[in-house]
Design an enzyme around this catalytic site. Sequence first.
Site: not given
Length: 872
Positions: A231-237, A254, A364
């Site tokens: 669904l989504h990638f970020s630098n955190g995982g 997550k 957020d």
Amino acid sequence: MDRYEVYCLTDPRFYDTLDHSGADEAVFDITRRPVPEGWAHEVSDTWCYYAPTGQPPLPTQGWKIHLSARVDDAERAIAAIWDYCVPRAIAFKFLRGAPVLIMLNSKAASRASSGKLVTIYPRDEAQLELALKELHELLHDVQGPYILSDLRYGDGPLFVRYGGFAERYCLSGGERVLAVEDGDGRLVPDVRGSTFTVPDWAPLPQFLTPHLSARNAVTTGELPYRIESVLHFSNGGGVYLGRDQRTGRSLVLKEARPHAGLDAAGRDAVARLAHERDMLARLAGLPAVPELVDYFVLGEHHFLVQEFVDGTALQRRLVHRYPLTRATCTPEAVADYTRWALETLDQVEQAVRSLHERGVVFGDLHPDNILLTEDGRVVLIDYEVATLADDRGRAALAHPAFAAPGDRQGVDVDEYALACLRMGLFAPQCSIMLPLHRPKVVHLGEIVTGTFPVPPDAMDPAVATIAGADGDPSAVHALPMPGRASWPELRSAMCRAIRASATPERDDRLFPGDIAQFQPGGGLNLANGAAGVLYALAATGEGRFPEYEDWLLARARRPVQGSGLGFYDGLHGISYVLDLLGHRQEALDVVDISLREQWEGLEPALYSGLSGIGLNLLHLGETEFTRTALRIADICADRLGGVEDVPKTSGGGNPRAGLMYGSAGPALLFLHAYEATGDPALLDAAAVALRQDLRRCRRSEDGTLQVDQGWRLLPYLDEGSVGIGLVLARYLTHREDEEFTTALGELRMVARSDFFVQSGLFTGRAGIVAALGCGLRPQPDDGPDPLTDAQIRGLAWHALPYGEGLAFPGDQLLRLSMDFATGTAGVLFALATAMGDPRVRLPFLEAADLRPSPDVSRKEVYTHGSSRPAGS
């Protein structure tokens, strides 16, 4: 946006490097060590480089070692590397300070480069193996994030990857990127992805094979959950859609990577994910909160399992429904959207209030964290930075368009974000620029209520909440606003802002602009550097500035290594401007410098490649230059291929479309060459090139034809509708074509849209204004045009005060820009295409010569050579 945030650490007004922060705490203490005798030392905005002198030169590429370390271990780890590498004469570099390390390891940072604190350059595989073995023993207790682009050595902080040692560049998709040589000696992009790969021409050293096997041993096969999609990638995982194999239930997993994805408080993704687990448990049972299902650890990575909410992000709904981006927008559509937006805002506010009743501040809030389901449920997702209301704290991570100023704590953080959301549903993304001048929100509120049928009491509280104590809009109201002020007033105001920003004492840039100006030579060039600003000032009649011209002349004569050669990114654009300013010999000298480089291998792009070079050579008019330009036209034609040789989408892994990066640039060169020679084969080539770009366009629901990137459509000057349309219009002055005539009408329709997220020339509203002024307006050029007038008025959305003048934010809206491509100089030039006296035109887009006169035979290209002798 992550690259831009690094350049926001120094100056609250302009993008800048840490070199100019003046803050001692911004660098590691070890940077103050004396440079060892016999060593060379350089500092960039990000790295500190150390290399031994008097040694054989390093190979240009090879296997390099990366050290990963968290902030707590960074100084100690760098010192150990220093003490190891200096006696052994091994070159290395390290990040210059903790702020850079935190930024490059933040949640929004690139996954490809995250975690890299130190880079070591072994001379060969023997030194690589020995250094890894010995450093592994020295640094075994250092902790840091996993470097996704690399192969981990053992279970410690060392990683390896094959890549460039020397800074070399090639063009990819019309942009200059770092390069390595492939097995055939050709420069190809040095791809730095988020997975480890081994180039075909550089097999993995044998001693690293066990480490690759260990990397591949960790799998998800034994979990009760099956990963179905990302669904989504970020630098955190990552965030994954999964399924419980025991029940068949769809779930969201997550992932959190240790020591990665840092926030402003220094917490990593694992700490935030555990915090989110606790918050979900506290908020259990609320309709606005997803259900917590499970939490587990796999291969050092932590996973939270929660309810899958079958909803659509508010951001996606906003993009789909927002009426002002449609060329066919009607008052009825605006009214319908307004009703939906106000109802949605009330529902979101109720959801946030339900958290407050449980004593939790969401922290957020932004449209990507709000899900709307078909049955009317509003769900808030991502509780990593939620806080307890009684703590009166602040979130350590927030979207820049919704981040509360420092004087807001506790529930006031959510109240501020709600106010920004209310503004953002009517003025998308505009709240990003409010920290540059917070009273601007009053003006934005006036624009919103003048555009949408919003009751004043629906916006006034939001405006007051955002403005806070800084609610005096007098500075904005005093500006000579586009659409209201005269051309001389606007020109003078923008010139004042540009001059107020000038830094002639600096060597890297004269006027602040986009972050691209910090690439080699970027502070000088036409797109982002001094040449573009001086071009806009002179072409619009604002005058000549000898002190600024002297700054450019001094540096143009000695371009830094790695400077671009092209028209917008490098030497040919600088030459064009110097010639315009009357420095003819200096302009010719700069061209001579560029022609001594290996320009033949450049891509055809107008921005940085062959077509821009060829157009400038034709413009300069020297006989030898003209011959070289015609040779370049032949090279571009030979490389063109057929219409179906280009993919149907632009960008990503495909070549880009459009005026600056696509086939429209070579088409423009072919047209100019045709006008110089009368050779109909050039007109044929232009037609093929234009059809290639039209192949990469798609019709939107409103009937506009826009460049298709697969996930979005682009109307802009650089890679969108109006850039292609300008070249298409020029072609039609020479040859009738029913398909092109139809396409031109659909391309120019995008100028009817009432809203653009940015104001810049290349990727914003100013480019629409300039396109209308350079030949896309449906009415004759000598008469009034309501469409152009409307787009000029629309520039007021982004107008800001600076230096007692008028300025505009650059790309990403985080800082002001004065450059040509993204900022105030580009807006100034765009206004001059519509309001100037006389009006100006973009380079090479002046009115076409309707009767080509072959002054130069194409046969002469091969009879008399291809370039002008150096120094002539």
